[in-house]
Every structure is written in structure tokens, then in C-alpha cells.
Write a protein that holds these residues in place. Structure first.
Motif, PDB file in Angstrom:
ATOM      1  N   ASN A  27      42.789  39.042 -10.039  1.00 18.68           N
ATOM      2  CA  ASN A  27      42.744  40.672  -9.814  1.00 18.68           C
ATOM      3  C   ASN A  27      41.174  41.272  -9.829  1.00 18.68           C
ATOM      4  N   THR A  28      40.668  41.143  -8.740  1.00 24.29           N
ATOM      5  CA  THR A  28      39.237  41.896  -8.469  1.00 24.29           C
ATOM      6  C   THR A  28      39.213  43.149  -8.120  1.00 24.29           C
ATOM      7  N   CYS A  29      40.312  43.837  -7.992  1.00 25.25           N
ATOM      8  CA  CYS A  29      40.447  45.072  -7.587  1.00 25.25           C
ATOM      9  C   CYS A  29      39.316  45.604  -6.596  1.00 25.25           C
ATOM     10  N   THR A  30      39.383  45.008  -5.390  1.00 25.22           N
ATOM     11  CA  THR A  30      38.279  44.916  -4.280  1.00 25.22           C
ATOM     12  C   THR A  30      38.911  45.751  -3.245  1.00 25.22           C
ATOM     13  N   SER A  31      38.154  46.811  -2.708  1.00 20.97           N
ATOM     14  CA  SER A  31      38.509  47.658  -1.590  1.00 20.97           C
ATOM     15  C   SER A  31      37.145  48.264  -0.869  1.00 20.97           C
ATOM     16  N   VAL A  32      37.260  48.338   0.376  1.00 24.63           N
ATOM     17  CA  VAL A  32      35.887  48.723   1.241  1.00 24.63           C
ATOM     18  C   VAL A  32      36.559  50.262   1.877  1.00 24.63           C
ATOM     19  N   VAL A  33      35.727  51.000   1.703  1.00 25.03           N
ATOM     20  CA  VAL A  33      36.068  52.471   2.264  1.00 25.03           C
ATOM     21  C   VAL A  33      34.798  53.007   3.137  1.00 25.03           C
ATOM     22  N   LYS A  34      34.968  53.723   3.995  1.00 26.11           N
ATOM     23  CA  LYS A  34      34.095  54.333   4.770  1.00 26.11           C
ATOM     24  C   LYS A  34      33.153  55.265   3.934  1.00 26.11           C
ATOM     25  N   ALA A  35      31.738  55.175   3.940  1.00 23.76           N
ATOM     26  CA  ALA A  35      31.013  55.896   2.969  1.00 23.76           C
ATOM     27  C   ALA A  35      30.109  57.151   3.700  1.00 23.76           C
ATOM     28  N   PRO A  36      30.298  58.218   3.194  1.00 20.60           N
ATOM     29  CA  PRO A  36      29.538  59.408   4.075  1.00 20.60           C
ATOM     30  C   PRO A  36      27.907  59.253   3.781  1.00 20.60           C
ATOM     31  N   VAL A  37      27.244  59.261   4.860  1.00 13.96           N
ATOM     32  CA  VAL A  37      25.633  59.137   5.019  1.00 13.96           C
ATOM     33  C   VAL A  37      25.311  60.331   4.702  1.00 13.96           C
ATOM     34  N   SER A  38      23.998  60.451   3.474  1.00 11.29           N
ATOM     35  CA  SER A  38      23.418  61.668   3.148  1.00 11.29           C
ATOM     36  C   SER A  38      21.975  62.039   3.781  1.00 11.29           C
ATOM     37  N   LYS A  39      21.379  60.796   4.097  1.00 10.30           N
ATOM     38  CA  LYS A  39      20.090  60.918   4.400  1.00 10.30           C
ATOM     39  C   LYS A  39      19.675  59.700   5.108  1.00 10.30           C
ATOM     40  N   ILE A  40      18.702  59.883   6.144  1.00  9.64           N
ATOM     41  CA  ILE A  40      18.026  58.801   6.725  1.00  9.64           C
ATOM     42  C   ILE A  40      16.665  58.856   6.680  1.00  9.64           C
ATOM     43  N   GLU A  41      15.626  57.881   6.194  1.00  8.98           N
ATOM     44  CA  GLU A  41      14.546  57.977   6.137  1.00  8.98           C
ATOM     45  C   GLU A  41      13.977  56.877   6.760  1.00  8.98           C
ATOM     46  N   GLY A  42      12.797  56.947   7.619  1.00  6.39           N
ATOM     47  CA  GLY A  42      11.979  55.874   8.316  1.00  6.39           C
ATOM     48  C   GLY A  42      11.262  56.358   9.663  1.00  6.39           C
ATOM     49  N   PRO A  43      10.748  55.383  10.380  1.00  6.29           N
ATOM     50  CA  PRO A  43       9.911  55.766  11.505  1.00  6.29           C
ATOM     51  C   PRO A  43      10.802  56.408  12.602  1.00  6.29           C
ATOM     52  N   THR A  44      10.251  57.284  13.461  1.00  7.33           N
ATOM     53  CA  THR A  44      10.789  57.738  14.533  1.00  7.33           C
ATOM     54  C   THR A  44      10.255  57.180  16.014  1.00  7.33           C
ATOM     55  N   SER A  45       9.268  56.235  15.729  1.00  2.00           N
ATOM     56  CA  SER A  45       8.871  55.393  16.912  1.00  2.00           C
ATOM     57  C   SER A  45       8.599  53.857  16.589  1.00  2.00           C
ATOM     58  N   ALA A  46       8.624  53.196  17.745  1.00  2.00           N
ATOM     59  CA  ALA A  46       8.367  51.671  17.369  1.00  2.00           C
ATOM     60  C   ALA A  46       7.987  51.098  18.748  1.00  2.00           C
ATOM     61  N   LEU A  47       7.455  50.090  18.560  1.00  2.00           N
ATOM     62  CA  LEU A  47       6.888  49.338  19.694  1.00  2.00           C
ATOM     63  C   LEU A  47       8.069  48.276  20.323  1.00  2.00           C
ATOM     64  N   LEU A  48       7.761  47.982  21.512  1.00  2.00           N
ATOM     65  CA  LEU A  48       8.992  46.920  21.997  1.00  2.00           C
ATOM     66  C   LEU A  48       9.061  45.678  21.238  1.00  2.00           C
ATOM     67  N   ASN A  49      10.265  45.256  20.825  1.00  2.00           N
ATOM     68  CA  ASN A  49      10.418  44.141  19.875  1.00  2.00           C
ATOM     69  C   ASN A  49      10.120  44.289  18.589  1.00  2.00           C
ATOM     70  N   GLN A  50       9.629  45.534  18.299  1.00  2.00           N
ATOM     71  CA  GLN A  50       9.201  45.792  16.647  1.00  2.00           C
ATOM     72  C   GLN A  50      10.295  46.002  15.831  1.00  2.00           C
ATOM     73  N   GLU A  51      10.518  45.461  15.062  1.00  2.00           N
ATOM     74  CA  GLU A  51      11.511  45.591  13.932  1.00  2.00           C
ATOM     75  C   GLU A  51      11.155  46.636  12.927  1.00  2.00           C
ATOM     76  N   ILE A  52      11.943  47.759  12.868  1.00  2.00           N
ATOM     77  CA  ILE A  52      11.672  48.730  11.836  1.00  2.00           C
ATOM     78  C   ILE A  52      12.684  48.761  10.712  1.00  2.00           C
ATOM     79  N   THR A  53      12.443  49.256   9.750  1.00  2.00           N
ATOM     80  CA  THR A  53      13.491  49.614   8.710  1.00  2.00           C
ATOM     81  C   THR A  53      13.711  50.949   8.361  1.00  2.00           C
ATOM     82  N   LEU A  54      14.992  51.352   8.415  1.00  2.00           N
ATOM     83  CA  LEU A  54      15.474  52.916   7.906  1.00  2.00           C
ATOM     84  C   LEU A  54      16.043  52.676   6.573  1.00  2.00           C
ATOM     85  N   THR A  55      15.880  53.655   5.664  1.00  2.00           N
ATOM     86  CA  THR A  55      16.556  53.682   4.476  1.00  2.00           C
ATOM     87  C   THR A  55      17.523  54.726   4.345  1.00  2.00           C
ATOM     88  N   VAL A  56      18.908  54.085   4.317  1.00  2.00           N
ATOM     89  CA  VAL A  56      19.983  55.013   4.524  1.00  2.00           C
ATOM     90  C   VAL A  56      20.645  55.145   3.019  1.00  2.00           C
TER      91      VAL A  56
END
Length: 132
Positions: A27-56
Motif C-alpha cells: 500500500n504505497t498510496c501513490t497518485s499523479v495529479v496535474k500541478a499548477p505552475v507558478s513561476k518560470i525562470e531562465g533564459p529567453t534566447s538560445a543558439l541553434l542546438n544549444q540546450e538551456i535549462t528553465l527552472t519551473v
């Protein structure tokens, strides 16, 4: 006869403790629920094929909530993103914490990309990224 009373209590204790042995249940009591996003932080530009990371940042309903996964739907240069919070545990604190996770973004074509993170009731936080 003096040993019979302590022996009786020892046997009774062993019998009682042995009968109280619970089997582990799954009985692990596991569930998955849609979570409301409250803030996004990170760059607003990137180069081609450049991986950027946003904090959600997203909200959970109790202390057992953690990041589970992202669900993405892409149409052209627009991507709708849902955060699924995973709740594991039967006994949870009643706080409503804000958790953070990382979202990686990478594109191989130039353009302005719109990332729409689900909040609630068909509302979204939009984060645009220009790829050059």
C-alpha cells in the motif's frame, strides 16, 4: 513449581508477539495529479542546438508531493507543458509546498518558440525563447 509462572509468561509473550507480526502490504498510496505552475525562470534566447535549462516552480497539495513528469504537446512553435506531481505516501504533512524542477529546451531551427506551462482552469504561464 517456581519456574512454571515465569515460563508461562515467557511463552505467552512469545505467542502474543508472534501473532501480531504484520505482513508487509504493498500500500504505497501513490497518485499523479496535474500541478499548477507558478513561476518560470531562465533564459529567453538560445543558439541553434544549444540546450538551456528553465527552472519551473509548481505547487503541491501536501508534503508528499514531488515532481513526477512533464506532458508536452507541440503544435508548430508552440508547446503546451503540463507538470505532473507524484504523491507517494499514506501519511503526509498538510503544508502546500512549492517545488522546483528543471525543464530542458533545445531546438535545431531558428525562430521564436512559445512554451505554455499549465496553471489551472485553462490558464497558462508563457515563456518565449528566441533561437538564433
Amino acid at each position: 513449581m517456581k519456574y512454571s509462572l515465569p515460563l508461562f509468561f515467557t511463552m505467552l509473550t512469545i505467542l502474543v508477539l508472534g501473532s501480531c507480526d504484520k505482513k508487509m502490504e504493498d500500500n504505497t498510496c501513490t497518485s499523479v495529479v496535474k500541478a499548477p505552475v507558478s513561476k518560470i525562470e531562465g533564459p529567453t534566447s538560445a543558439l541553434l542546438n544549444q540546450e538551456i535549462t528553465l527552472t519551473v516552480s509548481f505547487g503541491c497539495f501536501n508534503g508528499c508531493g514531488q515532481f513526477g513528469s512533464f506532458e508536452e504537446t507541440t503544435l508548430g512553435n508552440s508547446t503546451t507543458i503540463l507538470v505532473n506531481a507524484k504523491y507517494v505516501g499514506c501519511i503526509c504533512t498538510q503544508d502546500a509546498p512549492t517545488r522546483k524542477t528543471s525543464y530542458t529546451f533545445k531546438r535545431s531551427q531558428q525562430g521564436v518558440y512559445e512554451l505554455k506551462f499549465f496553471q489551472s482552469d485553462n490558464t497558462y504561464i508563457t515563456h518565449s525563447i528566441a533561437v538564433n
